[in-house]
Design a protein around this motif. Structure first.
Motif, short mmCIF file in Angstrom:
data_model
loop_
_atom_site.label_atom_id
_atom_site.label_comp_id
_atom_site.label_asym_id
_atom_site.label_seq_id
_atom_site.Cartn_x
_atom_site.Cartn_y
_atom_site.Cartn_z
N THR A 1 0.83 -1.21 0.00
CA THR A 1 0.00 0.00 0.00
C THR A 1 0.87 1.26 0.00
OG1 THR A 1 -0.10 0.10 2.42
CG2 THR A 1 -1.78 -1.24 1.30
N ASP B 1 1.17 3.45 2.20
CA ASP B 1 1.83 3.68 3.49
C ASP B 1 2.76 2.53 3.88
OD1 ASP B 1 -0.16 1.83 3.95
OD2 ASP B 1 -1.01 2.83 5.70
N ARG C 1 -2.76 -3.03 11.24
CA ARG C 1 -3.05 -1.59 11.22
C ARG C 1 -3.92 -1.26 12.43
NH1 ARG C 1 -5.90 1.79 6.21
NH2 ARG C 1 -5.38 3.89 6.97
N ARG D 1 -7.66 0.75 13.07
CA ARG D 1 -8.37 0.92 11.80
C ARG D 1 -9.88 0.92 12.00
NH1 ARG D 1 -9.83 -4.50 10.19
NH2 ARG D 1 -8.45 -6.08 11.09
N ARG D 2 -10.55 1.69 11.14
CA ARG D 2 -11.99 1.72 11.10
C ARG D 2 -12.47 0.96 9.86
NH1 ARG D 2 -13.49 7.76 10.64
NH2 ARG D 2 -11.93 7.51 8.98
N ASP E 1 -11.54 2.59 6.60
CA ASP E 1 -10.16 2.47 6.14
C ASP E 1 -9.98 1.29 5.19
OD1 ASP E 1 -9.32 4.65 7.73
OD2 ASP E 1 -9.14 3.36 9.49
N ASP F 1 -9.83 1.88 1.14
CA ASP F 1 -8.60 2.21 0.42
C ASP F 1 -7.74 0.97 0.18
OD1 ASP F 1 -9.33 4.87 0.27
OD2 ASP F 1 -8.30 5.40 2.13
N ASP F 2 -7.88 -0.05 1.05
CA ASP F 2 -7.15 -1.29 0.80
C ASP F 2 -7.71 -2.02 -0.42
OD1 ASP F 2 -5.44 -0.79 2.88
OD2 ASP F 2 -6.38 -2.20 4.29
N HIS G 1 -17.45 -3.59 5.15
CA HIS G 1 -16.29 -3.17 4.37
C HIS G 1 -16.62 -3.04 2.89
CE1 HIS G 1 -14.40 -4.58 8.13
NE2 HIS G 1 -13.45 -3.73 7.84
N ARG H 1 -16.98 5.18 -0.48
CA ARG H 1 -15.76 5.97 -0.63
C ARG H 1 -15.25 6.02 -2.07
NH1 ARG H 1 -13.10 6.47 4.61
NH2 ARG H 1 -11.35 7.40 3.50
#
Length: 288
Positions: free
Chosen positions: A6, A8, A66, A69-70, A73, A76-77, A101, A108
């Protein structure tokens, strides 16, 4: 297994099933399992011409943890895996803890989601007007209580669990005792917890203790919600709350199904995901 890095610097462990050059469909697993979880009959995917893509959420299996994490989040993965595979837009579905998810990705990244399905899934813990733990099995009620404390309490709570998948009510046995389902879930659970329980802890906190970080009402693509009326793991009221909240949602409630009934519902759901603008399916009948 393929590893995706990713932005990050985290690693996401990715698996593919079905037809390599088929229609890409993302499947977001429940908890506490990982990328090896899926419908156990792989011919379902090849028969429909599906390239099924799964990956471990952070801390599970081969994916980097991570903490904190929420649910939001996770969107984005999904995007990171899709980018690595060169995919633009595709359908997404999730089961149980994977359902929120899947909805997060639709909210998003609306331009990248053609359709989304959520099966036997939780509503947000802060859902207005929903008695969140009503008619929920005792083990999940306890997890919901611990999730409002802190990470250390959750780690202690889940660390006391046996080294086999959490026991579900006897009402789920007709589906879970099928050899192919049992073998798949056992392997998926063992692989997901191979590095320890950190990923399970973070999943439980995100699903049972924290707001999601997005509003389901913001979803604009077609949504199919499936739920068993007899589900003791995630009560059907969660699906009804989501259906009332998401303007584009169609809710299918199967009167004679429990939580594990999602296995029998999956073929019709996959067909719906591939159908474009056709009407949502009725639930597939449960079988013993």
């Amino acid at each position: 297994m393929r590893e995706v890095v990713t932005a990050d610097g985290r690693v996401l462990a990715v698996e593919e099933w079905g037809t390599p050059d088929g229609t890409p469909v993302f499947y977001l697993h429940g908890t506490p399992v990982g990328r090896l979880a899926r419908h156990p009959d792989d011919s379902l995917f090849t028969g429909l011409g599906i390239r099924l893509i799964t990956f471990d959420r952070p801390g599970l299996g081969g994916s980097t943890p991570r903490p904190g994490r929420r649910v939001a989040d996770g969107a984005d993965d999904v995007a990171a895996v899709a980018d690595a595979l060169g995919l633009d837009s595709f359908p997404v579905y999730g089961v149980s803890g994977g359902g929120p998810h899947a909805l997060a990705f639709a909210a998003r990244h609306p331009g990248r989601t053609t359709r989304v399905a959520s099966l036997a899934a939780l509503a947000p813990r802060d859902a207005d007007g929903l008695d969140w733990t009503a008619r929920m099995m005792a083990g999940n009620v306890r997890t919901a209580e611990v999730a409002l404390r802190d990470r250390e309490a959750m780690a202690e709570h889940l660390g006391a669990q046996p080294s086999t998948p959490p026991r579900l009510p006897d009402s789920e046995a007709a589906v879970l005792s099928r050899p192919e389902v049992s073998a798949m879930l056992g392997a998926a659970f063992a692989d997901a917890l191979r590095p320890g329980i950190d990923g399970w802890v973070d999943d439980a906190l995100a699903l049972f203790g924290m707001p999601w970080g997005f509003d389901p009402a913001d979803i604009t693509v077609p949504v199919l919600l499936w739920h068993g009326e007899l589900d003791p793991v995630v009560p059907v009221a969660h699906a009804r709350w989501l259906a009332a909240r998401i303007p584009t949602a169609t809710l299918t409630v199967q009167p004679d199904a429990g939580h594990a009934g999602h296995f029998d519902a999956t073929p019709a759901v996959l067909s719906w995901l591939l159908e474009g603008d056709r009407a949502a399916p009725t639930a597939a009948p449960a079988s013993a």
